[in-house]
Design an enzyme around this catalytic site. Structure first.
Site, mmCIF file in Angstrom:
data_model
loop_
_atom_site.group_PDB
_atom_site.id
_atom_site.type_symbol
_atom_site.label_atom_id
_atom_site.label_comp_id
_atom_site.label_asym_id
_atom_site.label_seq_id
_atom_site.Cartn_x
_atom_site.Cartn_y
_atom_site.Cartn_z
ATOM 1 N N THR A 63 0.866 -1.190 0.000
ATOM 2 C CA THR A 63 0.000 0.000 0.000
ATOM 3 C C THR A 63 0.899 1.235 0.000
ATOM 4 O O THR A 63 1.675 1.431 0.944
ATOM 5 C CB THR A 63 -0.893 -0.012 1.250
ATOM 6 O OG1 THR A 63 -1.634 -1.235 1.240
ATOM 7 C CG2 THR A 63 -1.844 1.168 1.265
ATOM 8 N N ASN A 104 -9.680 1.890 2.463
ATOM 9 C CA ASN A 104 -9.398 1.702 3.899
ATOM 10 C C ASN A 104 -9.861 2.887 4.731
ATOM 11 O O ASN A 104 -10.366 2.724 5.842
ATOM 12 C CB ASN A 104 -7.900 1.440 4.115
ATOM 13 C CG ASN A 104 -7.598 -0.040 3.994
ATOM 14 O OD1 ASN A 104 -8.498 -0.849 3.755
ATOM 15 N ND2 ASN A 104 -6.343 -0.408 4.157
ATOM 16 N N LEU A 162 -20.350 -1.926 10.894
ATOM 17 C CA LEU A 162 -21.164 -1.070 11.773
ATOM 18 C C LEU A 162 -21.228 -1.691 13.170
ATOM 19 O O LEU A 162 -22.279 -1.658 13.803
ATOM 20 C CB LEU A 162 -22.571 -0.896 11.189
ATOM 21 C CG LEU A 162 -22.700 0.032 9.982
ATOM 22 C CD1 LEU A 162 -24.144 0.104 9.489
ATOM 23 C CD2 LEU A 162 -22.204 1.451 10.311
ATOM 24 N N CYS A 192 -3.256 -2.156 8.955
ATOM 25 C CA CYS A 192 -3.624 -1.342 7.782
ATOM 26 C C CYS A 192 -4.392 -0.060 8.103
ATOM 27 O O CYS A 192 -3.926 1.023 7.787
ATOM 28 C CB CYS A 192 -4.422 -2.186 6.802
ATOM 29 S SG CYS A 192 -3.394 -3.431 6.010
HETATM 30 P P1 NAD Z 1 4.795 -7.715 6.798
HETATM 31 O O1 NAD Z 1 5.550 -6.820 7.684
HETATM 32 O O2 NAD Z 1 4.024 -8.856 7.344
HETATM 33 O O3 NAD Z 1 5.781 -8.319 5.689
HETATM 34 C C1 NAD Z 1 6.711 -7.568 4.958
HETATM 35 C C2 NAD Z 1 7.907 -8.471 4.664
HETATM 36 O O4 NAD Z 1 8.781 -7.795 3.758
HETATM 37 C C3 NAD Z 1 8.754 -8.801 5.898
HETATM 38 O O5 NAD Z 1 8.846 -10.218 6.027
HETATM 39 C C4 NAD Z 1 10.120 -8.169 5.598
HETATM 40 O O6 NAD Z 1 11.198 -8.917 6.109
HETATM 41 C C5 NAD Z 1 10.111 -8.159 4.093
HETATM 42 N N1 NAD Z 1 11.040 -7.187 3.460
HETATM 43 C C6 NAD Z 1 11.262 -5.894 3.799
HETATM 44 N N2 NAD Z 1 12.145 -5.340 2.946
HETATM 45 C C7 NAD Z 1 12.470 -6.296 2.055
HETATM 46 C C8 NAD Z 1 13.319 -6.334 0.908
HETATM 47 N N3 NAD Z 1 14.012 -5.259 0.514
HETATM 48 N N4 NAD Z 1 13.427 -7.495 0.217
HETATM 49 C C9 NAD Z 1 12.753 -8.586 0.617
HETATM 50 N N5 NAD Z 1 11.922 -8.612 1.666
HETATM 51 C C10 NAD Z 1 11.778 -7.482 2.380
HETATM 52 O O7 NAD Z 1 3.829 -6.755 5.945
HETATM 53 P P2 NAD Z 1 2.378 -7.087 5.362
HETATM 54 O O8 NAD Z 1 1.372 -7.016 6.445
HETATM 55 O O9 NAD Z 1 2.448 -8.294 4.490
HETATM 56 O O10 NAD Z 1 2.148 -5.800 4.439
HETATM 57 C C11 NAD Z 1 2.845 -5.616 3.223
HETATM 58 C C12 NAD Z 1 2.166 -4.483 2.458
HETATM 59 O O11 NAD Z 1 0.824 -4.878 2.091
HETATM 60 C C13 NAD Z 1 2.005 -3.194 3.260
HETATM 61 O O12 NAD Z 1 2.151 -2.100 2.400
HETATM 62 C C14 NAD Z 1 0.582 -3.274 3.777
HETATM 63 O O13 NAD Z 1 0.024 -2.014 4.018
HETATM 64 C C15 NAD Z 1 -0.113 -3.951 2.614
HETATM 65 N N6 NAD Z 1 -1.329 -4.695 2.995
HETATM 66 C C16 NAD Z 1 -1.355 -5.444 4.143
HETATM 67 C C17 NAD Z 1 -2.503 -6.173 4.463
HETATM 68 C C18 NAD Z 1 -2.569 -6.976 5.733
HETATM 69 O O14 NAD Z 1 -3.683 -7.369 6.111
HETATM 70 N N7 NAD Z 1 -1.477 -7.263 6.405
HETATM 71 C C19 NAD Z 1 -3.619 -6.136 3.616
HETATM 72 C C20 NAD Z 1 -3.539 -5.389 2.441
HETATM 73 C C21 NAD Z 1 -2.388 -4.673 2.135
#
Ligand code: NAD
Length: 438
Positions: free
Chosen positions: A121, A214, A256, A266
């Site tokens: 995101t 969101n 709601l 998020c």
């Molecule tokens: P997370 O923290 O669970 O996972 C991110 C991963 O990326 C970590 O394991 C980290 O070690 C790895 N990482 C960081 N830098 C890196 C690099 N240079 N190379 C390789 N790996 C690297 O995060 P998440 O919850 O999966 O969220 C990821 C994105 O998706 C965010 O932008 C979040 O806003 C979005 N998002 C999350 C959700 C959710 O429910 N968690 C839902 C929709 C969107």
């Protein structure tokens, strides 16, 4: 077509596992070697129902691989997803260092055409930034390789992530040309054939759809929470109001449910990031700004509710059931439980708590073992407690043995911050019952 995923967290792992379940060859890469080591051994680092089965199955079928080697990952891949974290900076804006560093490492290792698919995101304009970073790296390498950038925001919900990915309400694809759009249709060919709605846009629109969605959900939650607060003083019932409102199809019944405020990985960060995007572009997104503030107030309001009923908590034992920001996840990021427990501790309360899956993360990220008592089940938590506070509505807390709870507790305060119990039943059982907005 070989797919790679950079960042194997909640989103990256679910995306990788589900795409391999669709029959594609997928390599999930992460810089966290411990995580990759666990996954290679078949251990899933997060709690997500249904995920373990499809990960195991697709490893066995030779379609899903894990590595921390970026070179190996990018080699032979046509499509590389970026699914790294975008945590908030101090001013609320999204920190893009992981996204840009991932884009940079892909560019350093690409040997032919790559479609960069950004799933993280990110603020409007990040697609352009990724393009600039890739161009610069290729220039520094002295080579000219073709590439495209696509924005493909993710809408899965933790706790039902696998189902959400396999049966999405929509797939948003922000692309700049037909080639990129065609590749994305191929990646999601099963969903495309099954007529799941695809929304094709430009990159900026796709980036903003995620934040707008969101922020709207956060606004809906906050709206009903403020109505709940009003209900408490005028003697109305927020659940009846939510039903009365939600039956109007223009409003809809979801999101709601009044409670202690939204949390998670998020909504809190994305609302703040949207406010910051507004500031950057000189556009007032004052509704969302107020939602952020109202949500902070809502968490503290829960503390006030507890203190004003109990008069004081110093030296008194408060049993907290549920720590994760919502059921069916072990995610503790921005969980309302953190604020509530911290405030109660400040006022001298003794906290004993149980959560079915989030205690390990709570110990790591929120409260050390010497700050609060982590116990093996809900009945141990209430043993000798003056008050019971339900913060997360795990199913097993919906059907507590009320007689046993009353027997074990020394006090009678029952704070149901998710409105899952019937006031009458609890009062008849001898409890002093407090819900939210009813
Ligand atoms: P997370 O923290 O669970 O996972 C991110 C991963 O990326 C970590 O394991 C980290 O070690 C790895 N990482 C960081 N830098 C890196 C690099 N240079 N190379 C390789 N790996 C690297 O995060 P998440 O919850 O999966 O969220 C990821 C994105 O998706 C965010 O932008 C979040 O806003 C979005 N998002 C999350 C959700 C959710 O429910 N968690 C839902 C929709 C969107």
């Amino acid at each position: 077509m070989r797919i790679s995923i950079i960042g194997t967290g909640y989103v990256g792992l679910v995306t990788g596992a589900c795409l391999s379940e669709f029959g594609l060859q997928v390599t999930c890469m992460d810089i966290n070697e411990e995580k990759i080591g666990m996954l290679k051994e078949g251990t899933i680092p997060i709690y997500e129902p249904g995920l373990k089965d499809i990960v195991e199955k697709n490893i066995r079928l030779g379609r899903l691989f894990f590595t921390s080697d970026i070179k190996e990952t990018v080699k032979n891949s046509t499509v590389v997803f970026i699914a790294v974290g975008t945590p908030p900076n101090e001013d609320g804006s999204a920190d893009l260092k992981h996204v840009l560093s991932a884009a940079c490492s892909i560019a350093e290792n690409m040997e032919g055409y790559i479609l960069y698919v950004n799933k993280s995101t990110v603020p409007v304009g990040t697609g352009k930034k990724i393009k600039e970073v890739v161009k610069k790296v290729l220039k520094d390498r002295g080579i000219n390789l073709d590439f495209d950038v696509v924005s493909n925001p993710e809408f899965l919900r933790e706790g039902s992530a696998v189902g959400d990915f396999m049966h999405p309400d929509r797939i948003v694809i922000g692309a700049e040309n037909e080639k990129a759009r065609e590749i994305m249709k191929n990646v999601y060919h099963i969903l495309y054939q099954n007529k799941h709605p695809f929304v094709f846009t430009n990159i900026e629109t796709a980036e903003l759809i995620k934040y707008a969605s969101n922020a709207f959900l956060a606004t809906k939650i906050t709206f009903i929470n403020e109505i709940a607060n009003l209900c408490e003083v005028v003697g109305a019932n927020v659940q009846d109001i939510a039903r009365g409102m939600g039956l109007d199809e223009r409003i809809g019944k979801y999101f709601l449910h009044a409670g202690p405020g939204y949390g998670g990985s998020c909504l809190p960060k994305d609302t703040k990031a949207l406010v910051s995007i507004g500031e950057e572009w000189g556009i007032d997104v004052s509704i969302v700004d107020e939602v952020v503030k109202a949500n902070d107030r809502q968490k503290l309001r829960m503390v006030d509710k507890i203190i004003s009923a109990m008069e004081y908590v110093d030296g008194r034992k408060v049993a907290v059931l549920g720590l994760s920001y919502k059921p069916e996840t072990d995610d503790m990021r921005e969980a309302p439980s953190i604020t509530i427990v911290k405030e109660l501790l400040k006022r001298g309360a003794i906290i004993s708590t149980f959560d079915p899956v989030a205690m390990k993360n709570a110990m790591r990220y929120a409260f050390k073992k010497d700050e609060i008592y982590y116990v093996p089940n809900e009945y141990d938590a209430v043993d000798g407690a003056d008050a019971l506070v339900i913060i997360t509505e795990w199913n097993q807390f919906r059907s507590l043995d009320i007689d046993l709870i009353r027997e074990k507790m020394s006090g009678r305060f029952f704070f149901d911050l998710r409105n899952i119990y019937d006031r009458k039943v609890l009062e008849e059982a001898g409890f002093e019952y407090y819900g939210v907005g009813r």
